[in-house]
Design a protein around this motif. Structure first.
Motif, PDB file in Angstrom:
ATOM      1  N   PRO A   1      42.550 140.299   7.910  1.00  0.00           N
ATOM      2  CA  PRO A   1      43.271 140.048   9.036  1.00  0.00           C
ATOM      3  C   PRO A   1      43.927 138.533   9.016  1.00  0.00           C
ATOM      4  CG  PRO A   1      41.148 140.380  10.341  1.00  0.00           C
ATOM      5  CD  PRO A   1      41.303 140.517   8.637  1.00  0.00           C
ATOM      6  N   THR A   2      44.348 137.759   7.548  1.00  0.00           N
ATOM      7  CA  THR A   2      44.267 136.113   7.290  1.00  0.00           C
ATOM      8  C   THR A   2      46.120 136.202   6.903  1.00  0.00           C
ATOM      9  OG1 THR A   2      43.606 136.375   5.083  1.00  0.00           O
ATOM     10  CG2 THR A   2      41.797 136.320   6.844  1.00  0.00           C
ATOM     11  N   LYS A   3      46.480 135.152   7.316  1.00  0.00           N
ATOM     12  CA  LYS A   3      47.758 134.335   6.027  1.00  0.00           C
ATOM     13  C   LYS A   3      48.184 134.820   4.698  1.00  0.00           C
ATOM     14  CE  LYS A   3      49.221 132.412   9.472  1.00  0.00           C
ATOM     15  NZ  LYS A   3      50.921 133.368  10.555  1.00  0.00           N
ATOM     16  N   ALA A   4      46.520 134.712   3.974  1.00  0.00           N
ATOM     17  CA  ALA A   4      47.256 136.072   2.371  1.00  0.00           C
ATOM     18  C   ALA A   4      47.425 137.042   2.784  1.00  0.00           C
ATOM     19  CB  ALA A   4      45.725 135.379   1.903  1.00  0.00           C
ATOM     20  N   PHE A   5      47.264 137.879   3.815  1.00  0.00           N
ATOM     21  CA  PHE A   5      47.839 139.035   3.975  1.00  0.00           C
ATOM     22  C   PHE A   5      48.926 139.508   4.941  1.00  0.00           C
ATOM     23  CE2 PHE A   5      44.008 139.097   2.045  1.00  0.00           C
ATOM     24  CZ  PHE A   5      43.333 140.011   0.660  1.00  0.00           C
ATOM     25  N   LEU A   6      48.957 138.806   5.650  1.00  0.00           N
ATOM     26  CA  LEU A   6      49.571 139.291   6.634  1.00  0.00           C
ATOM     27  C   LEU A   6      50.229 137.883   7.144  1.00  0.00           C
ATOM     28  CD1 LEU A   6      47.446 141.063   9.462  1.00  0.00           C
ATOM     29  CD2 LEU A   6      48.982 142.241   7.756  1.00  0.00           C
ATOM     30  N   ASP A   7      51.909 138.346   7.061  1.00  0.00           N
ATOM     31  CA  ASP A   7      53.008 136.368   7.223  1.00  0.00           C
ATOM     32  C   ASP A   7      53.537 137.287   8.208  1.00  0.00           C
ATOM     33  OD1 ASP A   7      54.758 138.869   7.062  1.00  0.00           O
ATOM     34  OD2 ASP A   7      55.693 138.127   5.009  1.00  0.00           O
ATOM     35  N   ALA A   8      53.339 137.975   9.774  1.00  0.00           N
ATOM     36  CA  ALA A   8      53.682 138.391  10.837  1.00  0.00           C
ATOM     37  C   ALA A   8      53.038 136.503  11.868  1.00  0.00           C
ATOM     38  CB  ALA A   8      52.554 139.128  11.807  1.00  0.00           C
ATOM     39  N   PRO A   9      54.286 136.557  12.767  1.00  0.00           N
ATOM     40  CA  PRO A   9      53.761 135.013  13.242  1.00  0.00           C
ATOM     41  C   PRO A   9      52.385 135.541  14.078  1.00  0.00           C
ATOM     42  CG  PRO A   9      55.696 136.293  14.518  1.00  0.00           C
ATOM     43  CD  PRO A   9      55.474 137.756  12.953  1.00  0.00           C
ATOM     44  N   GLY A  10      51.715 134.420  14.395  1.00  0.00           N
ATOM     45  CA  GLY A  10      50.839 134.190  15.916  1.00  0.00           C
ATOM     46  C   GLY A  10      50.989 134.464  16.838  1.00  0.00           C
ATOM     47  N   GLY A  11      50.579 134.713  17.842  1.00  0.00           N
ATOM     48  CA  GLY A  11      50.295 135.175  19.173  1.00  0.00           C
ATOM     49  C   GLY A  11      50.403 136.259  20.146  1.00  0.00           C
TER      50      GLY A  11
ATOM     51  N   THR B   1      54.787 140.727  17.290  1.00  0.00           N
ATOM     52  CA  THR B   1      54.075 140.315  16.624  1.00  0.00           C
ATOM     53  C   THR B   1      52.604 141.276  16.693  1.00  0.00           C
ATOM     54  OG1 THR B   1      53.798 137.911  17.764  1.00  0.00           O
ATOM     55  CG2 THR B   1      52.100 138.997  16.252  1.00  0.00           C
ATOM     56  N   ALA B   2      52.367 142.148  17.565  1.00  0.00           N
ATOM     57  CA  ALA B   2      51.732 143.034  17.146  1.00  0.00           C
ATOM     58  C   ALA B   2      52.765 144.809  16.251  1.00  0.00           C
ATOM     59  CB  ALA B   2      51.912 144.336  18.131  1.00  0.00           C
ATOM     60  N   LEU B   3      53.900 144.748  16.312  1.00  0.00           N
ATOM     61  CA  LEU B   3      54.891 145.354  15.757  1.00  0.00           C
ATOM     62  C   LEU B   3      54.996 144.433  14.573  1.00  0.00           C
ATOM     63  CD1 LEU B   3      57.774 146.139  17.942  1.00  0.00           C
ATOM     64  CD2 LEU B   3      56.470 148.194  16.880  1.00  0.00           C
ATOM     65  N   ALA B   4      55.255 144.081  13.611  1.00  0.00           N
ATOM     66  CA  ALA B   4      54.723 143.000  12.392  1.00  0.00           C
ATOM     67  C   ALA B   4      53.855 143.367  12.339  1.00  0.00           C
ATOM     68  CB  ALA B   4      55.465 141.571  12.669  1.00  0.00           C
ATOM     69  N   VAL B   5      52.525 143.061  12.415  1.00  0.00           N
ATOM     70  CA  VAL B   5      51.451 143.661  11.978  1.00  0.00           C
ATOM     71  C   VAL B   5      50.913 144.547  11.494  1.00  0.00           C
ATOM     72  CG1 VAL B   5      48.808 144.142  12.219  1.00  0.00           C
ATOM     73  CG2 VAL B   5      49.824 141.446  12.750  1.00  0.00           C
TER      74      VAL B   5
END
Length: 108
Positions: A41-51, A56-60
């Motif tokens: 669960p890092t920016k290296a794998f997920l580019d969903a916005p924070g929050g 955000t949940a949908l993007a993840v």
């Protein structure tokens, strides 16, 4: 003697271990050990916005589905009400929760 603080409770570690056993038994050791990448669960794998928004949940959710190879499966992420009933099915109850779960899996 060195004492280390546990990162997670024993019950959580057992649940995670059971998940790994299920994956290996269901898909085979070769798939698990040689053809599967660990997604963190890092920016290296997920580019969903924070929050903590539903967007955000949908993007993840969509990105994780893509990593899992199930993007075409008929599934959706539905926001769960706060303080849900802890009995989620006839024989399933959420136990020892420090806070409400973000969601639960449901199939029809």
């Amino acid at each position: 003697m060195i004492f280390m603080r546990k990162l997670i409770p024993d019950s959580h570690a057992e649940w995670i271990g059971d998940g790994f056993v299920w994956v290996i038994q269901t898909f085979g050791a070769d798939t698990y050990f040689n053809r599967t990448s660990l997604v963190l669960p890092t920016k290296a794998f997920l580019d969903a916005p924070g929050g903590t928004s539903h967007e955000t949940a949908l993007a993840v959710f969509e990105q994780v589905n893509a990593y899992m190879g199930v993007s075409e499966w008929p599934c959706e992420l539905v926001r769960q009400e706060e303080s849900p009933e802890l009995r989620v099915a006839e024989f399933h109850t959420v136990q020892l929760a420090e806070h409400d779960p973000g969601g639960t899996f449901q199939a029809s």
